[in-house]
Write an enzyme that holds these catalytic residues in place. Structure first.
Site, PDB file in Angstrom:
ATOM      1  NE  ARG A 142      -2.490   0.482   3.641  1.00  0.00           N
ATOM      2  CZ  ARG A 142      -1.942   1.145   4.546  1.00  0.00           C
ATOM      3  NH1 ARG A 142      -1.498   2.643   4.319  1.00  0.00           N
ATOM      4  NH2 ARG A 142      -1.828   0.654   5.708  1.00  0.00           N
ATOM      5  CE1 TYR A 158     -15.195  11.100 -18.146  1.00  0.00           C
ATOM      6  CE2 TYR A 158     -14.172  11.261 -15.783  1.00  0.00           C
ATOM      7  CZ  TYR A 158     -14.860  10.506 -16.822  1.00  0.00           C
ATOM      8  OH  TYR A 158     -15.361   9.315 -16.338  1.00  0.00           O
ATOM      9  CG  ASP A 185      -7.288  15.780 -17.084  1.00  0.00           C
ATOM     10  OD1 ASP A 185      -6.503  15.076 -17.786  1.00  0.00           O
ATOM     11  OD2 ASP A 185      -8.134  15.075 -16.438  1.00  0.00           O
ATOM     12  CE  LYS A 209     -10.333   7.392 -20.422  1.00  0.00           C
ATOM     13  NZ  LYS A 209     -10.305   7.487 -18.996  1.00  0.00           N
TER      14      LYS A 209
END
Length: 384
Positions: free
Chosen positions: A51, A103, A177, A202
């Site tokens: 983690r 988005y 972004d 993406k």
């Protein structure tokens, strides 16, 4: 001699102090382990618990950081996990100036989670604002400006250097972004941004087979906060998904070149179609952000938005495409066509969608690496 970007996609620059050679493995290994044994109290292998960090994830973060020119990168379980983690560096009462055309998942997060947590937002079409316009919407509580460029899906282009100048003048963060461009075409940190975001699902991963998200920064204070937050909130990317994304990045350069080449051909064809009422692509000289895009990026990407004559025509095209798949997402090797009003922006209120230019006849095309003539033939058949 520093490596060129194409080489950085495959190789980290090595130093004489590099440690483990992984038995000479060319493909970086998947360290599929949750925890790590210690030699004794007070001594560590450098890893304690996955983690916190994992060798495969660490390698991926180093690669993405190198591609964006940051001092550190953080790999998370999705693009939305990355944005969610980033919002945790802010405190109740903080104000963020955000682009109006984002988005839909980002808008949903801000409206339903971030505002609940005490943040406030001012939304404007930042691609059209002058420095004086920004001064009018900055408040004493403003802590950041948040942009996508080009925006999703209306392809608005914001001048990153101009906005960075304003942010630095007032001492707050510029967040960009960079999903649509990828680090192959655009590097916001080099233009003055403080933080870069990616949906790694993406273009970085590139094969529509995994989810990932990234935050990259060139600021030590932001790095320190995010390292604490990623281990605390626990949304770090898994070893296997880290490996898939590493594998995808190896072909980033060749994929982006081919997809952009295809996009230009498809855009020119779309402009000649009677049922197409507008084509929105920064590579077109008539696009209002064309010159800005040329100035701040090395290309125009492979995302194309276009409008057709009616809602019925849009739905007919979505039903009729074959080679191109009607699916959410973007940036993979396969071409995908998306209907924003029912997919990416379904949760965005209609008045906001319409104000941003997203109508029931708007389609978003993520151009892949198939043969361009085959893609055009598929669209031509679907438009009949």
């Amino acid at each position: 001699m520093p490596l060129k970007l194409e080489s950085k996609c495959l190789h980290l620059e090595r130093t004489a102090t590099d440690g483990c050679t992984h038995y000479g493995s060319i493909s970086f290994p998947i360290y599929q382990t949750a925890t790590y044994a210690h030699p004794e109290v007070g001594k560590s292998t450098g890893f304690d618990y996955s983690r916190l960090q994992n060798p495969t994830r660490e390698q991926l973060e180093k690669v993405v950081s190198a591609l964006e020119g940051g001092i550190d990168a953080f790999a998370l379980s999705s693009g939305m996990a990355a944005i969610t983690l980033l919002m945790e560096i802010f405190s109740p009462g903080d104000h963020i100036i955000a682009d109006a055309d984002l988005y839909g998942g980002s808008i949903r997060l801000f409206d339903n989670v971030s505002i609940k947590n005490g943040l406030s937002f001012t939304r404007e079409n930042l691609s059209t604002l002058t420095e004086a316009d920004f001064e009018r919407i900055i408040t004493k509580k403003t802590k950041a400006i948040y942009i996508e460029t080009p925006t999703n899906p209306m392809m608005n282009v914001t001048d990153i250097a101009l906005v960075a100048k304003i942010a630095k003048k007032h001492g707050f963060l510029l967040i960009v972004d960079n999903t649509f461009m990828s680090p192959y075409f655009q590097n916001p940190l080099a233009l003055g941004a403080d933080i870069v975001l990616h949906s790694g699902t993406k273009y970085l991963a590139g094969h529509n087979d995994t989810l990932a998200g990234f935050i990259v920064t060139n600021r030590a204070d932001v790095q320190e906060k995010l390292r604490f937050l990623i281990k605390t909130t626990g949304a770090g990317l898994s070893p296997f998904d880290s490996w898939l994304t590493l594998r995808g990045i190896k072909t980033l350069a060749v994929r982006m070149k081919k997809a952009e080449e295809n996009a230009f051909k498809i855009v020119e064809w779309l402009k000649s179609q009677k049922c197409v009422t507008s084509v929105i692509y920064p590579g077109l000289p008539e696009h209002p952000g064309h010159e800005t895009q040329k100035k701040q990026a090395r290309g125009f990407g492979a995302m194309v938005t276009f409008n057709v004559e009616s809602e019925e025509k849009a739905k007919s095209i979505l039903k009729s495409v074959s080679l191109i798949r009607f699916a959410e997402s973007l940036g993979g090797v396969e071409s995908l066509i998306t209907y924003p009003v029912t997919q990416t922006h379904a949760d965005v209120p209609e008045e906001i969608r319409l104000k941003n230019g997203i109508t029931n006849s708007t389609l978003r095309l993520s151009v892949g690496i198939e043969d361009a003539d085959d893609l055009i033939a598929d669209l031509e058949n679907a438009m009949r």
